[in-house]
Design a protein around this motif. Structure first.
Motif, short mmCIF file in Angstrom:
data_model
loop_
_atom_site.label_atom_id
_atom_site.label_comp_id
_atom_site.label_asym_id
_atom_site.label_seq_id
_atom_site.Cartn_x
_atom_site.Cartn_y
_atom_site.Cartn_z
N HIS A 69 56.25 39.83 41.20
CA HIS A 69 54.85 40.07 40.38
C HIS A 69 53.71 39.02 41.35
O HIS A 69 54.28 38.39 42.29
N ILE A 70 52.68 39.19 40.92
CA ILE A 70 51.76 38.91 41.47
C ILE A 70 51.28 37.47 40.97
O ILE A 70 50.98 37.33 39.74
N ASP A 71 51.01 36.25 41.68
CA ASP A 71 50.48 34.98 41.39
C ASP A 71 49.06 34.86 41.73
O ASP A 71 48.94 35.23 43.00
N VAL A 72 47.99 34.58 41.15
CA VAL A 72 46.67 34.27 41.56
C VAL A 72 45.96 32.79 41.39
O VAL A 72 46.76 32.05 40.31
N ASN A 73 45.35 32.34 42.01
CA ASN A 73 44.97 31.04 42.01
C ASN A 73 43.28 31.11 41.99
O ASN A 73 42.58 31.86 42.56
N PRO A 74 42.73 30.26 40.97
CA PRO A 74 41.25 30.24 41.14
C PRO A 74 40.84 29.71 42.37
O PRO A 74 41.17 28.92 43.08
N ARG A 77 36.35 27.90 40.51
CA ARG A 77 36.28 27.54 39.15
C ARG A 77 37.55 27.03 38.79
O ARG A 77 38.45 27.05 39.44
N ASP A 78 37.55 26.28 37.61
CA ASP A 78 38.82 25.81 37.15
C ASP A 78 39.51 26.79 36.42
O ASP A 78 39.11 27.96 36.34
N GLN A 79 40.61 26.54 36.02
CA GLN A 79 41.92 27.56 35.51
C GLN A 79 41.26 28.12 34.29
O GLN A 79 41.20 29.48 34.06
N ASP A 80 40.82 27.35 33.39
CA ASP A 80 40.14 27.67 32.04
C ASP A 80 38.97 28.71 32.35
O ASP A 80 39.01 29.86 31.65
N ALA A 81 38.29 28.52 33.18
CA ALA A 81 36.83 29.47 33.58
C ALA A 81 37.50 30.81 34.14
O ALA A 81 37.16 31.77 33.70
N GLU A 82 38.42 30.53 34.94
CA GLU A 82 39.07 31.71 35.47
C GLU A 82 39.81 32.51 34.64
O GLU A 82 39.82 33.90 34.48
N LEU A 83 40.37 31.79 33.76
CA LEU A 83 41.14 32.77 32.49
C LEU A 83 40.26 33.51 31.95
O LEU A 83 40.33 34.82 31.33
N SER A 103 52.12 25.15 33.24
CA SER A 103 50.84 24.89 33.84
C SER A 103 50.17 26.27 34.14
O SER A 103 49.14 26.36 34.80
N TRP A 104 50.65 27.33 33.82
CA TRP A 104 50.11 28.76 34.39
C TRP A 104 50.10 29.86 33.30
O TRP A 104 50.56 29.16 31.96
N HIS A 105 49.36 30.60 33.19
CA HIS A 105 49.21 31.70 32.29
C HIS A 105 49.73 32.82 32.66
O HIS A 105 49.45 33.46 33.79
N VAL A 106 50.46 33.36 31.72
CA VAL A 106 51.19 34.97 32.11
C VAL A 106 49.99 36.03 31.68
O VAL A 106 49.86 35.90 30.42
N LEU A 107 49.55 36.85 32.31
CA LEU A 107 48.86 37.87 32.08
C LEU A 107 49.22 39.35 32.38
O LEU A 107 50.41 39.36 33.05
N ALA A 108 48.81 40.31 31.69
CA ALA A 108 49.02 41.69 32.16
C ALA A 108 47.60 42.23 32.63
O ALA A 108 46.76 41.99 32.04
N ASP A 109 47.85 43.32 33.58
CA ASP A 109 46.48 43.95 34.04
C ASP A 109 46.50 45.19 33.25
O ASP A 109 47.24 45.15 32.06
N ARG A 119 47.37 27.04 38.12
CA ARG A 119 46.37 25.86 37.82
C ARG A 119 45.66 25.71 39.15
O ARG A 119 44.35 25.45 39.10
N ARG A 120 46.14 25.31 40.34
CA ARG A 120 45.71 24.87 41.32
C ARG A 120 44.58 25.58 42.07
O ARG A 120 44.95 26.92 42.25
N ARG A 121 43.48 25.11 42.22
CA ARG A 121 42.33 25.74 42.94
C ARG A 121 42.47 25.89 44.52
O ARG A 121 43.08 24.87 44.90
N LEU A 122 42.27 27.13 44.96
CA LEU A 122 42.53 27.15 46.41
C LEU A 122 41.19 27.34 47.18
O LEU A 122 40.15 27.78 46.55
#
Length: 125
Positions: A69-74, A77-83, A103-109, A119-122
């Motif tokens: 699966h794919i992991d993405v990082n903001p 912006r912070d994680q809440d805004a990216e969510l 510390s992460w959110h599992v989402l579906a496309d 969580r970590r901003r890159l």
């Protein structure tokens, strides 16, 4: 010698839908179309540090919990805004047995393929 991941291929029912979704999520652009498949990638094109994503049409795509699966990082912006942004683009929460303390959110496309928002901003560059 070693290898580098240059492309990821996702079999899907609707390449147009997922190309638009993942382009918005990743800031990618359309790079190529061939035999119904759509390749998206960073604006600088194929061969850079970021892999491209090929959305390949399939009459029987696997969805849900894929072996990879794919992991993405903001990046800006912070994680809440990216969510919030990802949910507005069409992602939806997915339950894979989380405890709620992750510390992460599992989402579906939009086709149900699971991915994680970390969580970590890159750095965007």
């Amino acid at each position: 010698m070693s290898c580098r991941i240059s492309e990821l291929v996702l079999n899907c029912a609707d390449p147009e839908l997922l190309a638009a979704f993942w382009s918005d999520v990743l800031g990618y652009v359309e790079l190529d179309r061939e035999d119904g498949a759509i390749e998206i990638g960073p604006p600088e094109g194929f061969g850079g540090l970021q892999p491209t994503l090929i959305l390949s049409p399939s009459t029987d795509p696997r969805t849900g919990r894929l072996p990879l699966h794919i992991d993405v990082n903001p990046v800006d912006r912070d994680q809440d805004a990216e969510l919030e942004r990802l949910l507005a683009l069409g992602a939806r929460p997915a339950d894979v047995g989380q405890t709620g303390s992750e510390s992460w959110h599992v989402l579906a496309d939009p086709e149900g393929n699971e991915f994680c928002l970390l969580r970590r901003r890159l750095d965007a560059s």
